[in-house]
Scaffold this motif. Structure first.
Motif, PDB file in Angstrom:
ATOM      1  N   SER A 133       5.749  10.254   2.380  1.00  0.00           N
ATOM      2  CA  SER A 133       4.326  10.011   2.640  1.00  0.00           C
ATOM      3  C   SER A 133       4.018  10.025   4.126  1.00  0.00           C
ATOM      4  O   SER A 133       2.883   9.758   4.529  1.00  0.00           O
ATOM      5  CB  SER A 133       3.898   8.674   2.038  1.00  0.00           C
ATOM      6  N   ASP A 186      -0.373   7.598   1.619  1.00  0.00           N
ATOM      7  CA  ASP A 186      -0.561   8.758   0.750  1.00  0.00           C
ATOM      8  C   ASP A 186      -0.462   8.326  -0.717  1.00  0.00           C
ATOM      9  O   ASP A 186       0.622   8.029  -1.225  1.00  0.00           O
ATOM     10  CB  ASP A 186       0.498   9.813   1.075  1.00  0.00           C
ATOM     11  N   THR A 187      -1.601   8.295  -1.389  1.00  0.00           N
ATOM     12  CA  THR A 187      -1.649   7.771  -2.756  1.00  0.00           C
ATOM     13  C   THR A 187      -0.772   8.563  -3.704  1.00  0.00           C
ATOM     14  O   THR A 187      -0.092   8.001  -4.575  1.00  0.00           O
ATOM     15  CB  THR A 187      -3.106   7.771  -3.270  1.00  0.00           C
ATOM     16  N   GLU A 188      -0.746   9.877  -3.540  1.00  0.00           N
ATOM     17  CA  GLU A 188       0.013  10.733  -4.452  1.00  0.00           C
ATOM     18  C   GLU A 188       1.503  10.416  -4.410  1.00  0.00           C
ATOM     19  O   GLU A 188       2.168  10.287  -5.450  1.00  0.00           O
ATOM     20  CB  GLU A 188      -0.215  12.203  -4.097  1.00  0.00           C
ATOM     21  N   SER A 189       2.046  10.263  -3.198  1.00  0.00           N
ATOM     22  CA  SER A 189       3.471   9.972  -3.066  1.00  0.00           C
ATOM     23  C   SER A 189       3.824   8.627  -3.671  1.00  0.00           C
ATOM     24  O   SER A 189       4.834   8.487  -4.378  1.00  0.00           O
ATOM     25  CB  SER A 189       3.882   9.999  -1.589  1.00  0.00           C
ATOM     26  N   THR A 225       2.142   6.953  -5.945  1.00  0.00           N
ATOM     27  CA  THR A 225       1.952   6.986  -7.396  1.00  0.00           C
ATOM     28  C   THR A 225       3.173   7.575  -8.085  1.00  0.00           C
ATOM     29  O   THR A 225       3.542   7.155  -9.184  1.00  0.00           O
ATOM     30  CB  THR A 225       0.698   7.801  -7.747  1.00  0.00           C
ATOM     31  N   SER A 226       3.840   8.534  -7.436  1.00  0.00           N
ATOM     32  CA  SER A 226       5.040   9.133  -8.036  1.00  0.00           C
ATOM     33  C   SER A 226       6.136   8.086  -8.214  1.00  0.00           C
ATOM     34  O   SER A 226       6.933   8.157  -9.156  1.00  0.00           O
ATOM     35  CB  SER A 226       5.552  10.296  -7.175  1.00  0.00           C
ATOM     36  N   ARG A 279      -3.818   1.163  -4.958  1.00  0.00           N
ATOM     37  CA  ARG A 279      -2.672   2.082  -4.929  1.00  0.00           C
ATOM     38  C   ARG A 279      -2.402   2.553  -3.511  1.00  0.00           C
ATOM     39  O   ARG A 279      -2.496   3.745  -3.190  1.00  0.00           O
ATOM     40  CB  ARG A 279      -2.925   3.282  -5.840  1.00  0.00           C
ATOM     41  N   LYS A 331       7.169  15.778  -5.332  1.00  0.00           N
ATOM     42  CA  LYS A 331       6.463  16.177  -4.122  1.00  0.00           C
ATOM     43  C   LYS A 331       6.595  17.673  -3.878  1.00  0.00           C
ATOM     44  O   LYS A 331       5.649  18.345  -3.466  1.00  0.00           O
ATOM     45  CB  LYS A 331       7.023  15.409  -2.918  1.00  0.00           C
ATOM     46  N   ALA A 352       4.199  19.465  -6.067  1.00  0.00           N
ATOM     47  CA  ALA A 352       2.833  19.306  -5.571  1.00  0.00           C
ATOM     48  C   ALA A 352       2.556  20.263  -4.422  1.00  0.00           C
ATOM     49  O   ALA A 352       1.478  20.848  -4.317  1.00  0.00           O
ATOM     50  CB  ALA A 352       2.604  17.861  -5.122  1.00  0.00           C
ATOM     51  N   ASP A 369      -0.246  23.476  -4.344  1.00  0.00           N
ATOM     52  CA  ASP A 369      -1.256  23.587  -3.292  1.00  0.00           C
ATOM     53  C   ASP A 369      -1.167  24.906  -2.536  1.00  0.00           C
ATOM     54  O   ASP A 369      -1.906  25.136  -1.588  1.00  0.00           O
ATOM     55  CB  ASP A 369      -1.109  22.436  -2.294  1.00  0.00           C
TER      56      ASP A 369
END
Length: 327
Positions: free
Chosen positions: A49, A54-57, A59-60, A78, A196, A199, A203
């Motif tokens: 992150s 970084d919410t995505e990282s 959340t994983s 989060r 990650k 992801a 992108d």
């Protein structure tokens, strides 16, 4: 959960160890290994992150432990800071570092008459260090330092075990628990970095080895990997190394080979052979490790890691049923 067992000898064996003590030893190994790997997972998530929220990282990380519903129930945001504190400090979170170390200490207390004094002292020191952390002390800039301290404390535990504990059946169960947990947690560590990487691909970015470089370092495998791969890291090569290498201590394959060896020792040295269900579970796991997928990145790797985790759970349940009367 803390170990629970009946005050009976392990059935079908000449082992002097009571099944509940075998279970205590097994879970000490699992819980201390779990605490160390939780620290690894938190550190690698923080690195992925880039030191922010970084919410995505983050959340994983929740998804790796299927903890999203439990975390949502807390009402917390989060953010990296909130999630990392939950995984390190929260005693109500059964998957936290402090919960794992508390359970390790409870199981060790039940074995005070078996384990070395040095081992009991080390577990108490490690537990006290983590219990002394407060939310104010756990910040993103200090997260890597805190995780490193937890990892070193857990590694000190295993060093004390290997240098002081008598090599009897209790020691075998402790090692068996450690190796099972290590294999399981290595797959989870890999899944976070693979998440990650996927992801990035979605992108439109070109995935590089940077994420896997970070993973190898957090798995204490960077220098070992470089002895076999001198060029830039390829994600598939890094995944194969962590899964299948026979010489790297934290690889899934070596952890499973060592666990199988502990079972062989229980049979030959202590007349405690596996039952049919355990033989089937062991064979399924060994077969899974032989049937490598063609793709060791992306969704193919994610699916394979899920399958390995299911087989590991089946193997652990079969061990519990055979030796502890549970499962």
């Amino acid at each position: 959960m803390p170990a629970k067992g009946e005050g009976q000898k392990i059935p079908g064996s000449s082992v002097n160890l009571l099944s509940r003590f075998a279970e205590n030893a097994f879970w000490i190994g699992r819980y201390v290994e779990r605490a160390e790997n939780l620290a690894r997972l938190i550190a690698v998530t923080e690195a992925l992150s880039a030191g922010n929220d970084d919410t995505e990282s983050w959340t994983s990380l929740l998804q790796t432990f299927f903890d999203e519903p439990a975390y949502e129930a807390t009402g917390r945001s989060r953010t990296g800071l909130s999630i990392s504190r939950w995984y390190i400090l929260d005693k109500d979170n059964p998957n936290s570092v402090i919960s794992a170390l508390t359970l390790a200490r409870e199981n060790a207390r039940a074995l005070r008459h078996i384990i070395p004094t040095e081992m009991w002292r080390q577990i108490n020191m490690l537990h006290g260090t983590v219990e002394g952390l407060t939310a104010r002390k756990v910040t993103l800039p200090r997260l890597n330092e805190i995780c490193e301290s937890i990892r070193l404390g857990c590694q000190a535990h295993f060093g004390v075990v290997d240098s002081t504990w008598y090599r009897d059946e209790a020691w075998l169960f402790h090692k068996l628990g450690c190796e099972l947990e290590r294999a399981d947690q290595t797959t989870r560590l890999m899944d976070i970095s693979n998440f990650k990487l996927m992801a990035l691909g979605e992108d439109g970015a070109i995935p590089t080895g940077a994420w896997w470089n970070s993973l190898l370092r957090q798995a204490s495998g960077y220098q070992a990997f470089r002895r076999k791969h001198r060029v830039n890291v390829d994600p598939a090569d890094a995944a194969a190394f962590l899964l299948f290498d026979s010489d790297f201590p934290r690889s899934v394959r070596l952890s499973m080979l060592q666990a199988f060896s502990r079972l062989d020792d229980l049979e030959t040295d202590y007349s405690a052979p596996p039952d049919q269900a355990l033989v089937v579970a062991r064979t399924a796991l060994a077969t899974r490790m032989q049937d490598r997928p063609e793709a060791l990145v992306g969704h193919g790797l994610h699916t394979y890691l899920d399958e390995v985790q299911r087989d590991l759970n089946g193997f652990a349940n079969a061990i519990a049923s055979r030796y502890f009367g549970s499962g």
